[in-house]
Design a protein around this motif. Structure first.
Motif, PDB file in Angstrom:
ATOM      1  N   GLY A  30      -2.384   9.113   9.146  1.00  0.00           N
ATOM      2  CA  GLY A  30      -3.039   7.821   9.127  1.00  0.00           C
ATOM      3  C   GLY A  30      -4.340   7.849   9.918  1.00  0.00           C
ATOM      4  O   GLY A  30      -4.409   8.427  11.000  1.00  0.00           O
ATOM      5  N   TYR A  31      -5.374   7.229   9.363  1.00  0.00           N
ATOM      6  CA  TYR A  31      -6.675   7.183  10.037  1.00  0.00           C
ATOM      7  C   TYR A  31      -7.180   5.750  10.197  1.00  0.00           C
ATOM      8  O   TYR A  31      -8.313   5.527  10.632  1.00  0.00           O
ATOM      9  CB  TYR A  31      -7.707   8.017   9.270  1.00  0.00           C
ATOM     10  N   GLU A  32      -6.332   4.780   9.829  1.00  0.00           N
ATOM     11  CA  GLU A  32      -6.692   3.373   9.931  1.00  0.00           C
ATOM     12  C   GLU A  32      -5.403   2.556  10.001  1.00  0.00           C
ATOM     13  O   GLU A  32      -4.313   3.060   9.710  1.00  0.00           O
ATOM     14  CB  GLU A  32      -7.502   2.933   8.710  1.00  0.00           C
ATOM     15  N   SER A  33      -5.530   1.301  10.389  1.00  0.00           N
ATOM     16  CA  SER A  33      -4.395   0.380  10.356  1.00  0.00           C
ATOM     17  C   SER A  33      -4.484  -0.423   9.065  1.00  0.00           C
ATOM     18  O   SER A  33      -5.445  -1.166   8.858  1.00  0.00           O
ATOM     19  CB  SER A  33      -4.424  -0.555  11.567  1.00  0.00           C
ATOM     20  N   SER A  34      -3.512  -0.217   8.177  1.00  0.00           N
ATOM     21  CA  SER A  34      -3.558  -0.902   6.895  1.00  0.00           C
ATOM     22  C   SER A  34      -2.203  -0.788   6.207  1.00  0.00           C
ATOM     23  O   SER A  34      -1.310  -0.079   6.674  1.00  0.00           O
ATOM     24  CB  SER A  34      -4.635  -0.295   5.980  1.00  0.00           C
ATOM     25  N   GLU A  35      -2.070  -1.478   5.097  1.00  0.00           N
ATOM     26  CA  GLU A  35      -0.935  -1.295   4.197  1.00  0.00           C
ATOM     27  C   GLU A  35      -1.503  -0.851   2.853  1.00  0.00           C
ATOM     28  O   GLU A  35      -2.171  -1.611   2.173  1.00  0.00           O
ATOM     29  CB  GLU A  35      -0.129  -2.587   4.063  1.00  0.00           C
TER      30      GLU A  35
END
Length: 376
Positions: free
Chosen positions: A308-313
């Motif tokens: 993961g490289y970001e906060s997301s769904e």
């Protein structure tokens, strides 16, 4: 049909699905969340924290043998179940010297297996004799770099200690290694041991990014690593599969870094690149089946973690489709619903059919995968 209970429902349990189907094994999972990856493939799920011994008793009533996806368990609580006849593989006695990193270091040292210099750091003890840089580790529950700190000065150490709230700690010498290595090895109930190819792991910030199989090593180093694996598994009387991480110094010295008493990230390449995957091997050991061949079915392979490289769904479908177009690529997506920085969301393994310049080509393929994955 064999029924195997697994404490933990993350991607390591999820990746047992194909092997379980092949071997006619039912998987019953104890895991805290309905969204954990292995819930989707389990015959039955017990929703409970993995250290909840009462729930593990329920798990035991549903299966023939229990194994572990991770080490974050309460051995004292589980020992009462073992005394009542619950079958754990590996046994709790095999796990006991490994779960605390200081105890693990002592166990290896006492069996004359090579390890970095180390000592326990007790609350209030002095580190004035330490030679910086040092590696500071929490003794329990660290993984993927969590709980590990590379410190260059006494001031950095003092600042970190203020944040750790008197946790038990381990101090190790900093090893300026040439490469990091790893090997998977399995032992059956009858004492049969198989050792997989020694691989090179490439870490960034103590998190594995790439695995190259096999590692480009002198034969003597390969034999030494295989010997360490055999000594360790035989000493512990392991039933199951272990991952062993090692350092190779510039002088050609091998040092054991850490032991994972389970399937391991450095063995994911085996799903696509070996006769018997690490997950099938684990189930074979648990279910009293003959161990399978650990041999490569190709000249080599590179495995790249999708972090993961970001906060997301997001399911990152477009990127996964691009990755799948790479010749020889196999994309494994863990179906996690949430991405966050550094979280393992999947991996890609690319098989290599030509052994010439294997390491360099593996690195180039790894960079190609990462350029697709991390492009924003």
């Amino acid at each position: 049909m064999n029924r195997v209970g697994i404490i933990g429902g993350g991607q390591l349990a999820w990746m047992m699905a194909d092997a379980a189907k092949k071997l006619s094994v039912e998987l019953i999972i104890q895991t805290p969340s309905q969204t954990d990856p292995a819930v989707a493939i389990a015959t039955q799920t017990i929703l409970a924290p993995i250290d909840d011994a009462d729930s593990t008793a329920h798990l035991a009533a549903c299966c023939d043998v229990i194994t572990f996806e991770n080490e974050f368990v309460d051995l004292d609580a589980l020992s009462h179940l073992e005394k009542q006849g619950v079958c754990f593989r590996p046994s709790l006695s095999a796990l006991k010297p490994l779960l605390d990193k200081y105890d693990q270091r002592c166990y290896l040292r006492d069996r004359h297996l090579p390890v970095p210099k180390f000592f326990a750091l007790e609350a209030g003890s002095s580190t004035r004799t330490a030679e910086f840089p040092i590696v500071l580790k929490t003794r329990r529950h660290g993984y993927d770099g969590q709980g590990t700190f590379i410190l260059k000065t006494a001031e950095e150490l003092a600042a970190i200690l203020k944040t750790l709230n008197d946790q038990p700690l381990l101090v190790e010498e900093f090893v300026p290694f040439d490469r990091e290595l790893a090997v998977m090895a399995a032992r059956s109930l009858t004492g049969e041991i198989v050792v997989y190819p020694v691989v090179e792991t490439q870490q960034e910030n103590q998190v594995c990014h790439r695995v190259i199989a096999p590692a480009d090593l002198p034969a003597s180093i390969t034999v030494e690593v295989e010997t360490i694996a055999r000594i360790l598994l035989e000493s512990l009387q392991v039933v199951g599969i272990f991952g062993i991480e090692l350092f190779l110094t510039h002088e050609g010295k091998v040092l054991v870094n850490e032991i994972a008493p389970r399937t391991h990230n450095s063995g994911h390449y085996t799903i696509d690149a070996c006769v018997t995957s690490q997950f099938e091997q684990q189930l074979r050991a648990l279910c009293r089946l003959p161990l399978g061949s650990p041999a490569l079915t190709c000249d080599g392979a590179v495995m790249v973690n999708l972090l993961g490289y970001e906060s997301s769904e997001s399911d990152y479908l477009d990127k996964r489709q691009q990755l799948a177009k790479i010749p020889g690529a196999f994309v494994h997506w863990y179906s996690k619903t949430e991405s966050r920085l550094g979280r393992k969301l999947g991996h890609v393994t690319v098989l290599l059919e030509d052994s010439s310049n294997l390491r360099q080509r593996a690195i180039e393929i790894g960079h190609t995968i990462e350029s697709i994955w991390y492009e924003t």
